[in-house]
Design a protein around this motif. Structure first.
Motif, short mmCIF file in Angstrom:
data_model
loop_
_atom_site.label_atom_id
_atom_site.label_comp_id
_atom_site.label_asym_id
_atom_site.label_seq_id
_atom_site.Cartn_x
_atom_site.Cartn_y
_atom_site.Cartn_z
N GLU A 93 0.79 -1.08 -0.14
CA GLU A 93 -0.10 0.06 -0.22
C GLU A 93 1.13 1.25 0.15
O GLU A 93 0.38 2.22 -1.06
CB GLU A 93 -1.14 0.14 0.97
N PHE A 94 2.30 1.57 0.39
CA PHE A 94 3.00 2.28 1.03
C PHE A 94 4.16 2.58 -0.40
O PHE A 94 3.72 3.79 -0.68
CB PHE A 94 3.48 1.88 1.83
N ARG A 95 4.16 1.24 -1.01
CA ARG A 95 4.76 1.42 -2.44
C ARG A 95 4.00 2.25 -3.76
O ARG A 95 4.70 2.46 -4.60
CB ARG A 95 4.70 0.14 -2.89
N VAL A 96 2.89 1.75 -3.18
CA VAL A 96 1.70 2.48 -4.45
C VAL A 96 1.90 4.28 -4.28
O VAL A 96 2.16 5.03 -5.74
CB VAL A 96 0.84 2.05 -4.39
N ALA A 97 2.11 4.55 -3.01
CA ALA A 97 2.08 5.54 -3.18
C ALA A 97 3.39 6.50 -2.84
O ALA A 97 3.15 7.39 -3.14
CB ALA A 97 1.15 6.31 -0.93
N ALA A 100 3.74 6.87 -6.90
CA ALA A 100 3.14 8.27 -7.36
C ALA A 100 3.80 9.33 -6.96
O ALA A 100 3.83 10.92 -7.56
CB ALA A 100 1.45 7.57 -6.49
N TRP A 101 4.52 9.32 -5.48
CA TRP A 101 5.26 10.58 -5.09
C TRP A 101 5.37 10.82 -5.85
O TRP A 101 6.66 12.01 -6.32
CB TRP A 101 5.41 10.48 -3.85
N GLY A 105 7.56 13.92 -8.75
CA GLY A 105 8.54 14.98 -8.75
C GLY A 105 8.92 14.92 -7.35
O GLY A 105 9.34 15.99 -6.69
N ARG A 106 8.31 14.64 -6.56
CA ARG A 106 8.43 14.72 -5.18
C ARG A 106 8.36 15.64 -4.44
O ARG A 106 8.45 16.29 -3.60
CB ARG A 106 9.53 14.07 -4.72
N GLU A 116 -3.18 8.37 -2.97
CA GLU A 116 -3.52 6.71 -3.32
C GLU A 116 -2.59 6.06 -2.23
O GLU A 116 -2.40 4.80 -2.44
CB GLU A 116 -1.94 6.88 -4.70
N TYR A 117 -2.65 6.44 -0.98
CA TYR A 117 -1.89 6.28 0.43
C TYR A 117 -3.71 5.64 0.72
O TYR A 117 -3.85 6.31 1.15
CB TYR A 117 -1.29 6.58 0.96
N VAL A 118 -2.93 4.01 0.89
CA VAL A 118 -4.86 3.82 1.37
C VAL A 118 -4.15 2.47 1.97
O VAL A 118 -3.96 1.57 1.54
CB VAL A 118 -5.84 3.05 0.49
#
Length: 200
Positions: A93-97, A100-101, A105-106, A116-118
């Motif tokens: 779940e954190f990997r997806v977010a 995306a982050w 471009g952070r 995206e973080y769920v």
């Protein structure tokens, strides 16, 4: 004499019919009361389960945040090996977010602020809370239905009272008035009864 027999026959029919309707209203009130209790129990159960999933989501977020802090510290030191090691331990779940982050471009304040973080348990908690709200509303509606039938019971009790009073040794016009009023109230009660939902 014939008129009195007709009045007596009408009174007996009215008393018998309204007695049955009164019993029916009591039965329906009881049934809807049972439905209300079931719905309240289901709402409570869903709320407890939602709390469990919310707790699970909080724990997952706390774990991800702890790993994220280590990643930030390693990134500030420029420790590439440690960064790779930490990233391998990201939860899915954190990997997806995080991805995306990183792809954005952070620029955001971190992966946690992205939609995206769920964390696991979040969606289940939301679904169960929605179910709890729906069952609670259903319980309130069932409670009102039971109350409606109870009020109708009182209305039919008034019909029984008026009909019984009409059978007293009164002036003929008083007898006819009381019986007529009882019939009007009974018809009104039946019309209202036909608009109510039925639970068998």
């Amino acid at each position: 004499m014939i008129r009195q027999r007709i009045i007596d026959a009408v009174a007996v029919f009215l008393l018998s019919t309204v007695a049955v309707l009164t019993a029916w209203c009591g039965f329906q009130s009881s049934k809807w009361g049972g439905e209300m209790s079931i719905a309240f129990s289901q709402a409570s159960s869903a709320r407890v389960q939602a709390a469990d999933y919310s707790s699970q989501a909080r724990d997952a977020r706390a774990n991800d945040q702890a790993i994220w802090v280590e990643w930030v510290l390693a990134n500030q030191r420029g420790d590439t090996a440690l960064i790779e090691y930490i990233e391998e331990r990201f939860t899915p779940e954190f990997r997806v977010a995080f991805d995306a982050w990183d792809a954005g471009g952070r620029e955001a304040r971190g992966p946690f602020v992205l939609e995206e973080y769920v964390p696991p348990g979040t969606e289940e908690a939301a679904d169960l809370n929605a179910r709890a709200d729906e069952r609670f509303q259903t319980a309130l509606e069932n409670n009102q239905r039971g109350d409606n039938y109870s009020i109708l019971t009182v209305l039919f009790a008034l019909v029984l009272f008026l009909t019984a009073m009409s059978q007293r040794d009164l002036q003929p016009w008083v007898t006819r008035t009381l019986l007529g009023l009882a019939i009007v109230v009974a018809i009104a009660g039946v019309v209202i009864l036909l608009t109510y939902p039925v639970k068998i």
